[in-house]
Every structure is written in structure tokens, then in C-alpha cells.
Enzyme design. Structure first.
Site, PDB file in Angstrom:
ATOM      1  N   HIS A  98      18.838 -14.695 -19.007  1.00 25.87           N
ATOM      2  CA  HIS A  98      17.762 -15.130 -17.707  1.00 25.87           C
ATOM      3  C   HIS A  98      16.054 -14.990 -18.265  1.00 25.87           C
ATOM      4  CE1 HIS A  98      18.377 -15.199 -13.089  1.00 25.87           C
ATOM      5  NE2 HIS A  98      17.367 -16.400 -13.422  1.00 25.87           N
ATOM      6  N   ASP A 125      21.241 -13.518  -7.658  1.00 20.38           N
ATOM      7  CA  ASP A 125      21.274 -12.731  -8.841  1.00 20.38           C
ATOM      8  C   ASP A 125      22.216 -11.259  -8.067  1.00 20.38           C
ATOM      9  OD1 ASP A 125      20.804 -11.604 -11.322  1.00 20.38           O
ATOM     10  OD2 ASP A 125      19.650 -13.347 -11.553  1.00 20.38           O
ATOM     11  N   ASP A 129      15.413  -8.975 -10.924  1.00 19.25           N
ATOM     12  CA  ASP A 129      15.060  -9.112 -12.772  1.00 19.25           C
ATOM     13  C   ASP A 129      13.457  -8.637 -12.617  1.00 19.25           C
ATOM     14  OD1 ASP A 129      17.511  -9.786 -14.189  1.00 19.25           O
ATOM     15  OD2 ASP A 129      17.563 -12.059 -13.211  1.00 19.25           O
ATOM     16  N   ASP A 228      21.849 -17.009 -10.827  1.00 18.06           N
ATOM     17  CA  ASP A 228      22.657 -16.610 -12.432  1.00 18.06           C
ATOM     18  C   ASP A 228      24.376 -16.193 -12.262  1.00 18.06           C
ATOM     19  OD1 ASP A 228      23.358 -14.115 -13.527  1.00 18.06           O
ATOM     20  OD2 ASP A 228      21.423 -13.173 -13.813  1.00 18.06           O
ATOM     21  N   ASP A 230      26.335 -14.031 -12.321  1.00 13.72           N
ATOM     22  CA  ASP A 230      26.435 -12.619 -11.591  1.00 13.72           C
ATOM     23  C   ASP A 230      26.258 -12.330 -10.336  1.00 13.72           C
ATOM     24  OD1 ASP A 230      23.640 -11.344 -11.244  1.00 13.72           O
ATOM     25  OD2 ASP A 230      24.148 -10.354 -13.107  1.00 13.72           O
ATOM     26  N   GLU A 273      23.071 -17.170 -17.371  1.00 15.75           N
ATOM     27  CA  GLU A 273      23.557 -16.286 -17.451  1.00 15.75           C
ATOM     28  C   GLU A 273      25.530 -15.930 -18.136  1.00 15.75           C
ATOM     29  OE1 GLU A 273      23.069 -12.944 -18.823  1.00 15.75           O
ATOM     30  OE2 GLU A 273      20.912 -13.069 -18.474  1.00 15.75           O
TER      31      GLU A 273
HETATM   32 MN   LIG Z   1      19.561 -12.479 -14.284  1.00 20.29          MN
END
Ligand SMILES: [Mn+2]
Length: 308
Positions: A98, A125, A129, A228, A230, A273
Site C-alpha cells: 500500500h 482497508d 494507514d 486493500d 485486507d 497488498e
Molecule cells: Mn492498507
């Protein structure tokens, strides 16, 4: 008739993550035929290959890892991104960890500023971040990209040009469920639009995503979406080094992407990611390609039944 032109831009950076493997992300997405899938949805696709990171030597204050690799990719992604926008493409950046958003979002922000527009960023996400080098516990720069493009201090020299910072109130974090303490304070202090899993459980994907899209429309802004792996529950997408339980379901994620598509507002996209080394027989890669398809017009009733 073609709906528009998409540039696929590979960003095999993985020094921003805590473990390696994202370097294989762009290749895996191409193996899963992301370009062909978008072509089938009537887009014109140009694959620009992978960017080559610039050579950078910098030292940030704070315990960051691989800052030269991260900055090198950020600089080349920024230039390639600006080029893609100016030629009328909608760029899709194939990550890569990322940290690549340090280059892609700043490129979108530059293009927006040149047109006298604002840029909104939708961050799908598990994590916001939003760490700075001085708040990060790990020093992993994939956890700092949003702080950088929102204009936080401590990132001198990442790009070799001044950035057009994204207004933190136009930074929409969706699906988060893991926030560091100081990072959380910073998010509140800056007025970031944080929609965590509790919000999603209580209000649902539709009303929250609608509010983001309405804000973008109201501002007549550009919209960068950063997806992302995740964001998803690890059940659906295990191929990522930062899994957090309790993520978005298959349907929640598709609904978000379908609504983004319906709005017609998305002007650029990151797919980040993906770590094929951790994946299970391409499951997460296919999930990411399928979500991208939803973001560009594929419908649930288009999907064939199979016995897997
Ligand atoms: Mn991220």
C-alpha cells in the site's frame, strides 16, 4: 462501443510491507487476466507494464524501513500516473504494497488540482494507514501512505516535487478494524471520515458508501479508490500479510464496488497488498479481479454457477 480507456500500471513494490511477496502481485493479477476481464466489459485496455523505481537516497527521521525503495516507486508511479491521467486514461495500479499510494494518490491529486478540482479518496482497508514515521510502531511504510498524501510532516524527499495534499476530510476510510493509538488520535484531530466495522454493522454498506459518493458529487471532485486485500475477511481473501478478522464479506465488498460503478465517479483505482505467496490456489487474486469487474459494470446475474 468502448466505454473508456483503462491503463494497467504494475507497481511491484513490497518494501513497504512487513513481509515480502507483494512483488508478485502485478504478475498474479495479469495471470488472472484482469485486462481481458475489463475488455469483456467494453473497456479499451492498455497494459503499460510495471514501472521501474527511480534511484533515491534519503534518510527520514524515524525508524522507517526500505524508504528508498518506497520513494523510488512513489516517484515513478507519480510521473506515470500523471501521464496516464493527462492522456485520458483511467489508471488501475496493480500492487504491490500500500505504500504505492504515495505515488498514485498524489498523481490523482495533481491532475485534479490542474483541472481546478478536489480529489476524494475512498480507502477500503482494515487499516487507515495514517501513521507518520514518528507515530509508527513497525516502521513499515505501507501504514503511512495516507498520512503522506494528506500532507502530514516527516516525509521530506519521498517525492521530488511538492504535493497537492488531500484534505483529510475528503479521505474516507471504510472497513477499518485495526487502528494504532496515536494514529487514532491523529485521525480524529484531522477530521478524517472514518467508517469502521461497527458503523458498517449498524448502518450497512449502502448508506455509508452513498454518503461518500454524494460528497464526491457535491464537490464535483475526482474519486480515487484504493482497495486493500485486507478490507475483506480473511475467509474470502487469505492472500495478504496483514489479515484482520471481521472483515467485509463477499457481498458487502461487491455491493461497495457496484455502487461505485453506478455512480460513474471513480477516476482511478489501486489494487494493493495482494501477496500470492500467501494465497490459496489463486483465491484472493480472483476475488480482487472479480471486485474490479464489479467496479466496472459486471452484475451479479452475469456470474455463472459453478460447482467449486
Ligand atoms: Mn492498507
Amino acid at each position: 462501443m468502448a466505454k473508456g480507456s483503462i491503463a494497467l500500471i504494475g507497481a511491484p513494490v513490497d518494501g513497504g510491507a512487513g513481509m515480502s511477496g507483494c512483488i508478485m502481485g502485478p504478475a498474479a493479477l495479469r495471470v488472472a487476466n484482469i485486462g481481458g476481464a475489463l475488455q469483456d466489459l467494453d473497456y479499451t485496455i492498455e497494459d503499460w507494464g510495471d514501472v521501474t523505481p527511480e534511484k533515491v537516497e534519503l534518510k527520514l527521521s524515524g525508524a522507517t524501513h526500505h524508504e528508498n525503495e518506497v520513494a523510488g516507486f512513489a516517484r515513478s508511479l507519480y510521473k506515470t500516473g500523471v501521464d496516464a491521467f493527462s492522456k485520458g486514461f483511467l489508471p488501475i495500479f496493480l500492487g504491490g504494497d500500500h505504500s504505492l499510494s504515495m505515488g498514485t494518490v498524489t498523481a490523482a491529486a495533481r491532475h485534479a488540482a490542474a483541472k481546478g478540482k478536489k480529489l476524494h479518496v475512498l480507502w477500503l482497508d482494515a487499516h487507515p494507514d495514517f501513521n507518520r514515521p514518528d507515530t509508527s510502531h513497525s516502521g513499515n511504510m505501507h501504514g503511512m501512505s495516507a498520512a503522506f498524501f494528506c500532507g502530514e510532516k516527516g516525509f521530506d524527499g519521498i517525492l521530488d516535487v511538492p504535493i497537492d495534499p488531500v484534505d483529510p476530510r475528503d479521505f474516507h476510510v471504510f472497513g477499518v478494524r485495526s487502528i494504532d493509538q496515536q494514529e487514532g488520535e491523529l485521525l480524529r484531530d484531522r477530521g478524517v471520515d472514518v467508517m469502521d466495522m461497527r458503523h458498517i454493522d449498524e448502518k450497512g454498506v449502502a448508506s455509508l458508501i452513498r454518503s461518500v459518493l454524494e460528497a464526491v458529487k457535491r464537490d464535483d471532485a475526482m474519486l480515487h479508490v484504493s482497495l486493500d486485500v485486507d478490507f475483506l475477511d480473511p475467509v474470502y481473501a487469505p492472500g495478504v500479510g496483514t489479515t484482520v478478522p471481521g472483515g467485509a464479506t463477499y457481498r458487502e465488498a461487491h455491493l461497495a464496488m457496484e455502487m461505485i460503478c453506478d455512480s460513474g465517479l471513480m477516476t482511478s483505482l489501486d489494487l494493493v497488498e495482494l501477496n500470492p505467496y500467501l494465497d490459496e490456489r489463486g483465491k484472493s487474486t480472483r476475488m480482487l479481479v472479480n471486485l474490479t469487474e464489479s467496479g466496472f459494470g459486471r452484475r451479479v446475474f452475469d456470474r455463472p454457477t459453478s460447482a467449486f
